[in-house]
Structure formats: C-alpha cells, structure tokens
Design a protein around this motif. Sequence first.
Motif, PDB file in Angstrom:
ATOM      1  N   ALA A 158       0.847  -1.183   0.000  1.00  0.00           N
ATOM      2  CA  ALA A 158       0.000   0.000   0.000  1.00  0.00           C
ATOM      3  C   ALA A 158       0.892   1.246   0.000  1.00  0.00           C
ATOM      4  O   ALA A 158       2.028   1.206   0.460  1.00  0.00           O
ATOM      5  CB  ALA A 158      -0.904   0.000   1.214  1.00  0.00           C
ATOM      6  N   THR A 159       0.354   2.322  -0.447  1.00  0.00           N
ATOM      7  CA  THR A 159       1.100   3.579  -0.520  1.00  0.00           C
ATOM      8  C   THR A 159       1.257   4.194   0.875  1.00  0.00           C
ATOM      9  O   THR A 159       0.466   3.905   1.777  1.00  0.00           O
ATOM     10  CB  THR A 159       0.385   4.599  -1.415  1.00  0.00           C
ATOM     11  OG1 THR A 159      -0.847   4.965  -0.785  1.00  0.00           O
ATOM     12  CG2 THR A 159       0.137   4.042  -2.804  1.00  0.00           C
ATOM     13  N   PRO A 160       2.242   5.071   1.049  1.00  0.00           N
ATOM     14  CA  PRO A 160       2.386   5.746   2.334  1.00  0.00           C
ATOM     15  C   PRO A 160       1.114   6.505   2.736  1.00  0.00           C
ATOM     16  O   PRO A 160       0.710   6.460   3.891  1.00  0.00           O
ATOM     17  CB  PRO A 160       3.561   6.702   2.113  1.00  0.00           C
ATOM     18  CG  PRO A 160       4.354   6.075   1.017  1.00  0.00           C
ATOM     19  CD  PRO A 160       3.336   5.403   0.138  1.00  0.00           C
ATOM     20  N   ASP A 161       0.485   7.187   1.783  1.00  0.00           N
ATOM     21  CA  ASP A 161      -0.734   7.942   2.106  1.00  0.00           C
ATOM     22  C   ASP A 161      -1.828   7.033   2.637  1.00  0.00           C
ATOM     23  O   ASP A 161      -2.507   7.369   3.614  1.00  0.00           O
ATOM     24  CB  ASP A 161      -1.246   8.700   0.882  1.00  0.00           C
ATOM     25  CG  ASP A 161      -0.364   9.877   0.500  1.00  0.00           C
ATOM     26  OD1 ASP A 161       0.424  10.346   1.351  1.00  0.00           O
ATOM     27  OD2 ASP A 161      -0.468  10.336  -0.650  1.00  0.00           O
ATOM     28  N   ALA A 162      -2.021   5.888   2.022  1.00  0.00           N
ATOM     29  CA  ALA A 162      -3.067   4.957   2.449  1.00  0.00           C
ATOM     30  C   ALA A 162      -2.775   4.396   3.837  1.00  0.00           C
ATOM     31  O   ALA A 162      -3.664   4.311   4.692  1.00  0.00           O
ATOM     32  CB  ALA A 162      -3.220   3.821   1.438  1.00  0.00           C
ATOM     33  N   VAL A 163      -1.524   4.015   4.071  1.00  0.00           N
ATOM     34  CA  VAL A 163      -1.152   3.441   5.367  1.00  0.00           C
ATOM     35  C   VAL A 163      -1.235   4.500   6.466  1.00  0.00           C
ATOM     36  O   VAL A 163      -1.750   4.243   7.559  1.00  0.00           O
ATOM     37  CB  VAL A 163       0.247   2.808   5.308  1.00  0.00           C
ATOM     38  CG1 VAL A 163       0.719   2.393   6.687  1.00  0.00           C
ATOM     39  CG2 VAL A 163       0.230   1.612   4.370  1.00  0.00           C
ATOM     40  N   LEU A 164      -0.769   5.707   6.186  1.00  0.00           N
ATOM     41  CA  LEU A 164      -0.837   6.774   7.183  1.00  0.00           C
ATOM     42  C   LEU A 164      -2.280   7.143   7.513  1.00  0.00           C
ATOM     43  O   LEU A 164      -2.609   7.380   8.677  1.00  0.00           O
ATOM     44  CB  LEU A 164      -0.063   7.998   6.700  1.00  0.00           C
ATOM     45  CG  LEU A 164       1.452   7.828   6.739  1.00  0.00           C
ATOM     46  CD1 LEU A 164       2.132   8.910   5.910  1.00  0.00           C
ATOM     47  CD2 LEU A 164       1.957   7.852   8.162  1.00  0.00           C
ATOM     48  N   ALA A 165      -3.136   7.158   6.533  1.00  0.00           N
ATOM     49  CA  ALA A 165      -4.549   7.447   6.780  1.00  0.00           C
ATOM     50  C   ALA A 165      -5.179   6.365   7.655  1.00  0.00           C
ATOM     51  O   ALA A 165      -5.919   6.667   8.597  1.00  0.00           O
ATOM     52  CB  ALA A 165      -5.314   7.579   5.460  1.00  0.00           C
ATOM     53  N   ALA A 166      -4.888   5.108   7.362  1.00  0.00           N
ATOM     54  CA  ALA A 166      -5.432   4.000   8.153  1.00  0.00           C
ATOM     55  C   ALA A 166      -4.883   4.032   9.580  1.00  0.00           C
ATOM     56  O   ALA A 166      -5.624   3.836  10.548  1.00  0.00           O
ATOM     57  CB  ALA A 166      -5.127   2.668   7.478  1.00  0.00           C
ATOM     58  N   ALA A 167      -3.575   4.273   9.721  1.00  0.00           N
ATOM     59  CA  ALA A 167      -2.966   4.331  11.053  1.00  0.00           C
ATOM     60  C   ALA A 167      -3.557   5.471  11.870  1.00  0.00           C
ATOM     61  O   ALA A 167      -3.857   5.304  13.065  1.00  0.00           O
ATOM     62  CB  ALA A 167      -1.458   4.479  10.935  1.00  0.00           C
ATOM     63  N   ALA A 168      -3.740   6.618  11.250  1.00  0.00           N
ATOM     64  CA  ALA A 168      -4.317   7.766  11.955  1.00  0.00           C
ATOM     65  C   ALA A 168      -5.754   7.479  12.376  1.00  0.00           C
ATOM     66  O   ALA A 168      -6.159   7.824  13.494  1.00  0.00           O
ATOM     67  CB  ALA A 168      -4.263   9.010  11.069  1.00  0.00           C
ATOM     68  N   GLU A 169      -6.508   6.838  11.521  1.00  0.00           N
ATOM     69  CA  GLU A 169      -7.893   6.499  11.859  1.00  0.00           C
ATOM     70  C   GLU A 169      -7.951   5.557  13.063  1.00  0.00           C
ATOM     71  O   GLU A 169      -8.779   5.717  13.954  1.00  0.00           O
ATOM     72  CB  GLU A 169      -8.579   5.852  10.661  1.00  0.00           C
ATOM     73  CG  GLU A 169     -10.034   5.526  10.897  1.00  0.00           C
ATOM     74  CD  GLU A 169     -10.703   4.911   9.681  1.00  0.00           C
ATOM     75  OE1 GLU A 169     -11.701   4.204   9.868  1.00  0.00           O
ATOM     76  OE2 GLU A 169     -10.226   5.124   8.553  1.00  0.00           O
ATOM     77  N   LEU A 170      -7.044   4.583  13.101  1.00  0.00           N
ATOM     78  CA  LEU A 170      -7.018   3.639  14.217  1.00  0.00           C
ATOM     79  C   LEU A 170      -6.514   4.284  15.508  1.00  0.00           C
ATOM     80  O   LEU A 170      -6.999   3.974  16.595  1.00  0.00           O
ATOM     81  CB  LEU A 170      -6.134   2.444  13.872  1.00  0.00           C
ATOM     82  CG  LEU A 170      -6.673   1.505  12.798  1.00  0.00           C
ATOM     83  CD1 LEU A 170      -5.591   0.525  12.375  1.00  0.00           C
ATOM     84  CD2 LEU A 170      -7.906   0.773  13.299  1.00  0.00           C
ATOM     85  N   ALA A 171      -5.545   5.169  15.405  1.00  0.00           N
ATOM     86  CA  ALA A 171      -4.939   5.768  16.593  1.00  0.00           C
ATOM     87  C   ALA A 171      -5.708   6.955  17.150  1.00  0.00           C
ATOM     88  O   ALA A 171      -5.616   7.245  18.345  1.00  0.00           O
ATOM     89  CB  ALA A 171      -3.507   6.185  16.280  1.00  0.00           C
ATOM     90  N   ARG A 172      -6.453   7.649  16.307  1.00  0.00           N
ATOM     91  CA  ARG A 172      -7.116   8.886  16.727  1.00  0.00           C
ATOM     92  C   ARG A 172      -7.947   8.734  18.009  1.00  0.00           C
ATOM     93  O   ARG A 172      -7.850   9.585  18.898  1.00  0.00           O
ATOM     94  CB  ARG A 172      -7.974   9.446  15.585  1.00  0.00           C
ATOM     95  CG  ARG A 172      -8.467  10.854  15.871  1.00  0.00           C
ATOM     96  CD  ARG A 172      -9.020  11.555  14.640  1.00  0.00           C
ATOM     97  NE  ARG A 172      -7.895  12.026  13.820  1.00  0.00           N
ATOM     98  CZ  ARG A 172      -7.555  11.527  12.643  1.00  0.00           C
ATOM     99  NH1 ARG A 172      -8.246  10.559  12.096  1.00  0.00           N
ATOM    100  NH2 ARG A 172      -6.531  12.006  11.972  1.00  0.00           N
TER     101      ARG A 172
END
Length: 70
Positions: free
Chosen positions: A1-15
């Motif tokens: 997956a792209t950095p943007d996709a992974v960062l978006a998913a990680a942020a959604e989980l961590a928020r």
Amino acid sequence: ATPDAVLAAAAELARPLTEQASGLGVACAGALHGGVVLSTSEHIFPGWAGTPLAERLSAELGLPAAVLND
C-alpha cells in the motif's frame, strides 16, 4: 500500500486513543533516520523511500512520534 493509504489507516485507528497518549511509537521496515524512511524493498513497499513518517504522523495526530526499524 502507498504511504498515504497506510498513514490514513494508522491515523484512523490511533485517533480515538490520542487523548490518553503522550506520544506515538511506530515500527517500520527498511532503513530509517530521524523518522524518515530512507529505503525499503521497492517491490514490497513501493513509494516509501523519503517518506517523513514521524513528521506526518505527528502532524496528523498532534502528538510527538518516534519511528524505529522493526
């Protein structure tokens, strides 16, 4: 997956946890320096080289972030 996709998913989980946290810790494959992905296996992690992972996570979630090699 792209950095943007992974960062978006990680942020959604961590928020939801950010109110209880004082910082973020992330493990990442590849060569890292200062929270930046220097190089990875391009066939597994295409487009990750040069990604300022710690900076982007910190900006997205409003917490200091540390990124280390796994």
